[in-house]
Design a protein around this motif. Structure first.
Motif, PDB file in Angstrom:
ATOM      1  N   HIS A  57       1.247  -3.208   7.009  1.00 52.70           N
ATOM      2  CA  HIS A  57       0.495  -2.479   5.995  1.00 52.70           C
ATOM      3  C   HIS A  57      -1.001  -2.779   6.027  1.00 52.70           C
ATOM      4  O   HIS A  57      -1.825  -1.881   5.811  1.00 52.70           O
ATOM      5  CB  HIS A  57       1.059  -2.803   4.603  1.00 52.70           C
ATOM      6  CG  HIS A  57       0.383  -2.071   3.488  1.00 52.70           C
ATOM      7  ND1 HIS A  57       0.496  -0.709   3.320  1.00 52.70           N
ATOM      8  CD2 HIS A  57      -0.425  -2.511   2.476  1.00 52.70           C
ATOM      9  CE1 HIS A  57      -0.199  -0.342   2.260  1.00 52.70           C
ATOM     10  NE2 HIS A  57      -0.770  -1.416   1.733  1.00 52.70           N
TER      11      HIS A  57
ATOM     12  N   THR B 271       6.174   2.175   7.354  1.00 49.75           N
ATOM     13  CA  THR B 271       7.456   1.655   6.901  1.00 49.75           C
ATOM     14  C   THR B 271       8.598   2.078   7.826  1.00 49.75           C
ATOM     15  O   THR B 271       9.515   1.300   8.087  1.00 49.75           O
ATOM     16  CB  THR B 271       7.744   2.136   5.471  1.00 49.75           C
ATOM     17  OG1 THR B 271       6.818   1.519   4.575  1.00 49.75           O
ATOM     18  CG2 THR B 271       9.157   1.788   5.036  1.00 49.75           C
TER      19      THR B 271
ATOM     20  N   ASP C 184       6.283   5.509   3.029  1.00 54.78           N
ATOM     21  CA  ASP C 184       5.204   4.513   2.969  1.00 54.78           C
ATOM     22  C   ASP C 184       4.734   4.251   1.541  1.00 54.78           C
ATOM     23  O   ASP C 184       4.586   3.098   1.128  1.00 54.78           O
ATOM     24  CB  ASP C 184       4.008   4.976   3.798  1.00 54.78           C
ATOM     25  CG  ASP C 184       4.262   4.881   5.289  1.00 54.78           C
ATOM     26  OD1 ASP C 184       5.380   4.514   5.677  1.00 54.78           O
ATOM     27  OD2 ASP C 184       3.334   5.167   6.068  1.00 54.78           O
TER      28      ASP C 184
END
Length: 436
Positions: A104, A305, A337
């Motif tokens: 991330h 993700t 995400d």
């Protein structure tokens, strides 16, 4: 260090110097140049340090920005709905940081840079010639990609050619398709030797698009071309249709049979899933897995993700040799995400861009500035390319759609400024006529 690498460094430093001494717009063009050339991906960049060339150029431009003048009566950047939504999207990414996956943080920095870039474009593009300057830079960059693609010609799809976030065949095909639309506007509105250079660049760019063999890019280009035609000034429509017909003949005559065989699998996949190739069927399998990811993590796990969780949610049959599988749908990427907040932000973001696009169409149809109108048509057509092609690939890192959103907001601001000027001149002329 190679001579090419030395030339790049000297040109880059010259651009930064001009950014601070002449005009901050030099920094913006230096950013675009660094994006397309991108030393870490070129043979001549092996001896150069990885200085985050594009990010450095963006930061330098931001520092030099106070010296840039603004349009008269220019509304604040944050007053536009689409920019508010973009900022809120990144704010949510920062909020996700405590529970997000390991991937991330890189995405967070990337999207924060995008917000800075949107702001810079709004401040630096102050007239239609600013849009023309971007169009030339974009077409030149796509020509460079086209040359790289031509040199890499061989059997199979084109991979590993392009720039940051544009190295896979699907994204490269989409990106270069937008270059063709901007090239069309330059050919229709510009004169002189630069125009003819653009004409010569078009075949190489189109060849690069074909070499990617991207079905999503093909569909996006078709839809984007239709929007471009509908949004263009009426004076150009017959010429556009004639050029489109000529391009179609050339495409059919010179495009390899393998390309049309791959494009033909679009209808095959839609007609019979059993006859579809594995690539087409995998998209449906990935979407089903992404929906389950969303149900299990309704607030998302942050950037990328799908790649992170794919080994858990997908059978090994669908995984790559690296042990994961990336998303193949931009909207589903947002769902997994960013979760529920991301869904709302994306939904209203699409509506905001659509609203701006309809405003751009009115400007193109009623405005007297043909150059501005034609550029707005290319911008809206390019956004259509990215949106439609994004239904078949993940374009979250594709900068061209962010560029076009920034260009659209800046272009409409330019249109409003021109309308105010024309209104004042018309009012002054009526006053003079009344007194005489």
């Amino acid at each position: 260090m190679s001579l090419t690498g030395i030339a790049f460094v000297l040109a880059y430093l010259f651009g930064l110097l001009k950014t601070f001494t002449t005009d901050p717009r030099w920094g913006f063009y230096t950013y675009i140049g660094a994006f397309y050339l991108h030393p870490p991906m070129r043979w001549w960049g092996a001896g150069l340090p990885d200085l985050r060339w594009s990010l450095t150029a963006a930061v330098a431009t931001l520092i030099a920005l106070p010296s840039a003048s603004s349009l008269k009566n220019q509304t604040p950047w944050f007053s536009h709905t689409v920019t508010k939504l973009a900022v809120f999207y990144v704010v949510w990414m920062w909020i996700q940081l405590p529970w997000a996956s390991a991937r991330h943080f890189d995405g967070l920095i990337l999207f924060t840079k995008y917000i800075v870039l949107l702001y810079l474009m709004y401040r630096l593009i102050r007239d239609e010639q600013g849009l023309v300057g971007f169009a030339y830079a974009h077409v030149a960059g796509c020509l460079y990609f086209g040359l790289l693609a031509y040199q890499a010609a061989g059997h199979g799809r084109l991979e590993g050619v392009g720039g940051p976030g544009v190295s896979d065949s699907n994204t490269l095909g989409m990106h270069m398709s937008t270059g063709l639309l901007f090239a069309g506007s330059l050919i229709l509105t510009q004169k002189g030797w630069r125009r003819w250079l653009v004409v010569l660049a078009v075949p190489l760019i189109a060849n690069g698009v074909v070499q990617t063999e991207s079905r999503g890019a093909f569909l996006g280009a078709v839809c984007g071309g239709f929007v471009y035609l509908m949004f263009s000034p009426k004076i150009h429509r017959k010429t556009i249709m004639a050029l489109a017909a000529l391009s179609l003949v050339a495409l059919v005559a010179y495009t390899p049979l393998e390309y049309w065989q791959r494009i033909g699998t679009i209808s095959e996949a839609a007609r019979d899933e059993e006859r579809a190739d594995k690539s087409a069927r995998s998209r449906l399998v990935i979407i089903q897995a992404q929906w389950q990811m969303f149900l299990d993590h309704p607030f998302g796990l942050g950037f990328d993700t799908t790649t992170e969780l794919s080994p858990v949610y997908l059978d090994t049959t669908w995984l790559t040799a690296q042990g994961g599988r990336a998303s193949h749908n931009t909207l589903m990427t947002i769902v997994t995400d960013q979760g529920i907040p991301g869904i709302f932000l994306a939904f209203f973001g699409v509506l905001a861009v659509l609203r701006l696009g309809l405003r751009a169409k009115r400007v193109a149809q009623t405005g007297t500035n043909i150059v501005l109108s034609s550029m707005l048509a290319a911008i809206c057509g390019s956004l259509t390319v990215a949106f439609v092609a994004g239904l078949f690939a993940n374009y979250m890192k594709a900068e061209i759609q962010l560029w076009c959103i920034g260009l659209l907001v800046a272009g409409l601001q330019i249109g409003q400024s021109l309308q105010r000027t024309e209104s004042k001149h018309g009012h002054a002329a009526r006053e003079v006529s009344h007194h005489t």
